[in-house]
Write an enzyme that holds these catalytic residues in place. Structure first.
Site, PDB file in Angstrom:
ATOM      1  N   LYS A  33      -4.637  26.112  15.036  1.00  0.00           N
ATOM      2  CA  LYS A  33      -3.716  27.102  14.445  1.00  0.00           C
ATOM      3  C   LYS A  33      -3.592  26.893  12.928  1.00  0.00           C
ATOM      4  CE  LYS A  33      -0.248  25.908  17.159  1.00  0.00           C
ATOM      5  NZ  LYS A  33      -0.928  24.839  17.936  1.00  0.00           N
ATOM      6  N   ARG A  36       7.962  29.234  20.264  1.00  0.00           N
ATOM      7  CA  ARG A  36       7.379  28.375  21.288  1.00  0.00           C
ATOM      8  C   ARG A  36       8.151  28.458  22.599  1.00  0.00           C
ATOM      9  NH1 ARG A  36       5.028  24.446  17.355  1.00  0.00           N
ATOM     10  NH2 ARG A  36       3.650  23.145  18.577  1.00  0.00           N
ATOM     11  N   ARG A  50      -8.155  13.888  14.474  1.00  0.00           N
ATOM     12  CA  ARG A  50      -7.543  14.535  13.310  1.00  0.00           C
ATOM     13  C   ARG A  50      -7.002  13.509  12.324  1.00  0.00           C
ATOM     14  NH1 ARG A  50      -3.266  19.060  14.242  1.00  0.00           N
ATOM     15  NH2 ARG A  50      -2.483  17.520  15.742  1.00  0.00           N
ATOM     16  N   ARG A  62       3.176  17.072  24.875  1.00  0.00           N
ATOM     17  CA  ARG A  62       3.064  18.350  24.149  1.00  0.00           C
ATOM     18  C   ARG A  62       2.391  19.409  25.015  1.00  0.00           C
ATOM     19  NH1 ARG A  62       0.050  15.984  19.096  1.00  0.00           N
ATOM     20  NH2 ARG A  62      -0.018  18.105  18.256  1.00  0.00           N
TER      21      ARG A  62
HETATM   22  P1  AP5 Z   1      -5.315  22.064  13.618  1.00  0.00           P
HETATM   23  O1  AP5 Z   1      -5.717  23.259  12.829  1.00  0.00           O
HETATM   24  O2  AP5 Z   1      -4.520  21.004  12.956  1.00  0.00           O
HETATM   25  O3  AP5 Z   1      -4.624  22.526  14.992  1.00  0.00           O
HETATM   26  P2  AP5 Z   1      -3.168  23.045  15.284  1.00  0.00           P
HETATM   27  O4  AP5 Z   1      -3.266  24.028  16.404  1.00  0.00           O
HETATM   28  O5  AP5 Z   1      -2.485  23.487  14.019  1.00  0.00           O
HETATM   29  O6  AP5 Z   1      -2.556  21.691  15.829  1.00  0.00           O
HETATM   30  P3  AP5 Z   1      -1.129  21.050  15.791  1.00  0.00           P
HETATM   31  O7  AP5 Z   1      -1.289  19.742  16.539  1.00  0.00           O
HETATM   32  O8  AP5 Z   1      -0.580  20.985  14.400  1.00  0.00           O
HETATM   33  O9  AP5 Z   1      -0.301  22.033  16.661  1.00  0.00           O
HETATM   34  P4  AP5 Z   1       0.998  21.706  17.357  1.00  0.00           P
HETATM   35  O10 AP5 Z   1       1.394  23.035  17.841  1.00  0.00           O
HETATM   36  O11 AP5 Z   1       0.920  20.639  18.391  1.00  0.00           O
HETATM   37  O12 AP5 Z   1       1.864  21.022  16.210  1.00  0.00           O
HETATM   38  P5  AP5 Z   1       2.931  21.577  15.176  1.00  0.00           P
HETATM   39  O13 AP5 Z   1       2.675  20.899  13.892  1.00  0.00           O
HETATM   40  O14 AP5 Z   1       3.056  23.053  15.209  1.00  0.00           O
HETATM   41  O15 AP5 Z   1      -6.674  21.426  14.226  1.00  0.00           O
HETATM   42  C1  AP5 Z   1      -6.623  20.223  14.965  1.00  0.00           C
HETATM   43  C2  AP5 Z   1      -7.845  19.348  14.597  1.00  0.00           C
HETATM   44  O16 AP5 Z   1      -9.035  20.023  15.018  1.00  0.00           O
HETATM   45  C3  AP5 Z   1      -8.023  19.083  13.094  1.00  0.00           C
HETATM   46  O17 AP5 Z   1      -8.555  17.809  12.933  1.00  0.00           O
HETATM   47  C4  AP5 Z   1      -9.032  20.146  12.642  1.00  0.00           C
HETATM   48  O18 AP5 Z   1      -9.783  19.697  11.533  1.00  0.00           O
HETATM   49  C5  AP5 Z   1      -9.888  20.303  13.887  1.00  0.00           C
HETATM   50  N1  AP5 Z   1     -10.382  21.661  14.095  1.00  0.00           N
HETATM   51  C6  AP5 Z   1      -9.676  22.823  13.943  1.00  0.00           C
HETATM   52  N2  AP5 Z   1     -10.444  23.888  14.260  1.00  0.00           N
HETATM   53  C7  AP5 Z   1     -11.656  23.379  14.625  1.00  0.00           C
HETATM   54  C8  AP5 Z   1     -12.885  23.961  15.077  1.00  0.00           C
HETATM   55  N3  AP5 Z   1     -13.020  25.291  15.207  1.00  0.00           N
HETATM   56  N4  AP5 Z   1     -13.910  23.135  15.377  1.00  0.00           N
HETATM   57  C9  AP5 Z   1     -13.791  21.783  15.256  1.00  0.00           C
HETATM   58  N5  AP5 Z   1     -12.667  21.163  14.825  1.00  0.00           N
HETATM   59  C10 AP5 Z   1     -11.607  21.961  14.519  1.00  0.00           C
HETATM   60  O19 AP5 Z   1       4.292  21.016  15.830  1.00  0.00           O
HETATM   61  C11 AP5 Z   1       4.507  19.633  15.915  1.00  0.00           C
HETATM   62  C12 AP5 Z   1       5.843  19.375  16.602  1.00  0.00           C
HETATM   63  O20 AP5 Z   1       6.925  19.989  15.840  1.00  0.00           O
HETATM   64  C13 AP5 Z   1       6.021  19.938  18.013  1.00  0.00           C
HETATM   65  O21 AP5 Z   1       5.449  19.109  18.997  1.00  0.00           O
HETATM   66  C14 AP5 Z   1       7.559  20.008  18.097  1.00  0.00           C
HETATM   67  O22 AP5 Z   1       8.106  18.732  18.308  1.00  0.00           O
HETATM   68  C15 AP5 Z   1       7.951  20.470  16.706  1.00  0.00           C
HETATM   69  N6  AP5 Z   1       8.005  21.943  16.600  1.00  0.00           N
HETATM   70  C16 AP5 Z   1       7.218  22.720  15.801  1.00  0.00           C
HETATM   71  N7  AP5 Z   1       7.511  24.034  15.988  1.00  0.00           N
HETATM   72  C17 AP5 Z   1       8.510  24.069  16.915  1.00  0.00           C
HETATM   73  C18 AP5 Z   1       9.200  25.133  17.554  1.00  0.00           C
HETATM   74  N8  AP5 Z   1       8.929  26.430  17.271  1.00  0.00           N
HETATM   75  N9  AP5 Z   1      10.144  24.826  18.476  1.00  0.00           N
HETATM   76  C19 AP5 Z   1      10.428  23.534  18.773  1.00  0.00           C
HETATM   77  N10 AP5 Z   1       9.793  22.483  18.229  1.00  0.00           N
HETATM   78  C20 AP5 Z   1       8.835  22.746  17.298  1.00  0.00           C
END
Ligand code: AP5
Length: 204
Positions: free
Chosen positions: A13, A88, A122, A162
């Site tokens: 994402k 979410r 990552r 998660r």
């Molecule tokens: P990346 O682009 O970082 O993936 P992502 O989907 O953004 O992953 P996140 O882990 O950040 O998502 P998440 O939803 O778990 O965490 P968030 O920060 O939102 O890619 C991942 C890896 O793959 C990277 O190394 C990248 O280089 C690689 N990659 C990407 N695309 C690729 C491809 N096509 N091919 C190969 N490699 C690739 O949330 C974190 C925490 O915050 C949650 O767990 C929760 O505790 C809290 N939180 C956030 N939002 C809320 C909400 N709305 N409500 C409640 N709690 C929340």
């Protein structure tokens, strides 16, 4: 245009959000990044978030809804924005619909095995927040010079929590947004550039 990016942890994402926001000139609002920033600055929001985020749990709805409402009121969102990681839960989605018109919801689909590989490989720049994957980037520092680190919630144990939360609380949003044709499902398999091409075609 207000776009929502859905998808399981590490689906790509954040990677795709940057490309979409550059091409549409809209701000990228990542709730995860906002929370991590607050944790590193030891703000009151960060103190609350740290109770949940490192274990892989969702922060409470009322906390994150207030954060997003406040962010969407900023002047740079006047012509739209991309929400990455919000909503979410059903309650978050309903409150967002009361606040603003959500035009498109892009759901990035990736298999569980690939999610695990992406999470464990990552590395994130401590300075500018850019994401890298060790399979394609072997330097120890970011292009900006910042050091690379592993996110505290990028352990296999936290990923299991998660994914469980995603299945129970976020997956139902597919049906919520498919109901009135806002949902676009895109395969997240392939290079970031290939995935972005699919998203561009779907948005056109
Ligand atoms: P990346 O682009 O970082 O993936 P992502 O989907 O953004 O992953 P996140 O882990 O950040 O998502 P998440 O939803 O778990 O965490 P968030 O920060 O939102 O890619 C991942 C890896 O793959 C990277 O190394 C990248 O280089 C690689 N990659 C990407 N695309 C690729 C491809 N096509 N091919 C190969 N490699 C690739 O949330 C974190 C925490 O915050 C949650 O767990 C929760 O505790 C809290 N939180 C956030 N939002 C809320 C909400 N709305 N409500 C409640 N709690 C929340």
């Amino acid at each position: 245009m207000l776009i929502v990016l859905l998808g399981p942890p590490a689906a790509g994402k954040g990677t795709q959000a940057k490309k979409i926001c550059n091409s549409l000139s809209i701000p990228h609002i990542s709730t995860g990044s906002i929370l991590r920033q607050n944790i590193s600055e030891k703000t009151p929001l960060g103190e609350v978030a740290s109770l949940y985020i490192n274990k892989g749990d969702l922060v409470p709805d009322e906390v994150i809804i207030a954060v997003v409402k406040d962010r969407l009121r900023q002047p740079d969102c006047a012509k739209g924005a991309l929400l990455d990681g919000f909503p979410r839960t059903l309650r978050q989605a309903e409150e967002l619909d009361e606040l603003i018109q959500v035009d498109k919801v892009i759901d990035i689909e990736v298999s569980r095995q690939i999610l695990t590989e992406r999470v464990t490989g990552r590395r994130v720049c401590k300075n500018c927040g850019t994401n890298y994957h060790i399979s394609v980037y072997t330097e120890s520092n970011c292009n900006c010079g910042g050091s690379l680190q592993t996110r505290e919630d990028d352990t296999e144990a936290a990923l299991a929590v998660r994914l469980n939360n995603y299945d129970k609380q976020t997956l139902p949003l597919r049906q919520y947004y498919a109901g009135d044709n806002r949902l676009i499902q895109v395969s997240g398999i392939g290079t970031p550039a290939e995935v972005f091409e699919r998203i561009k075609e779907a948005l056109a």
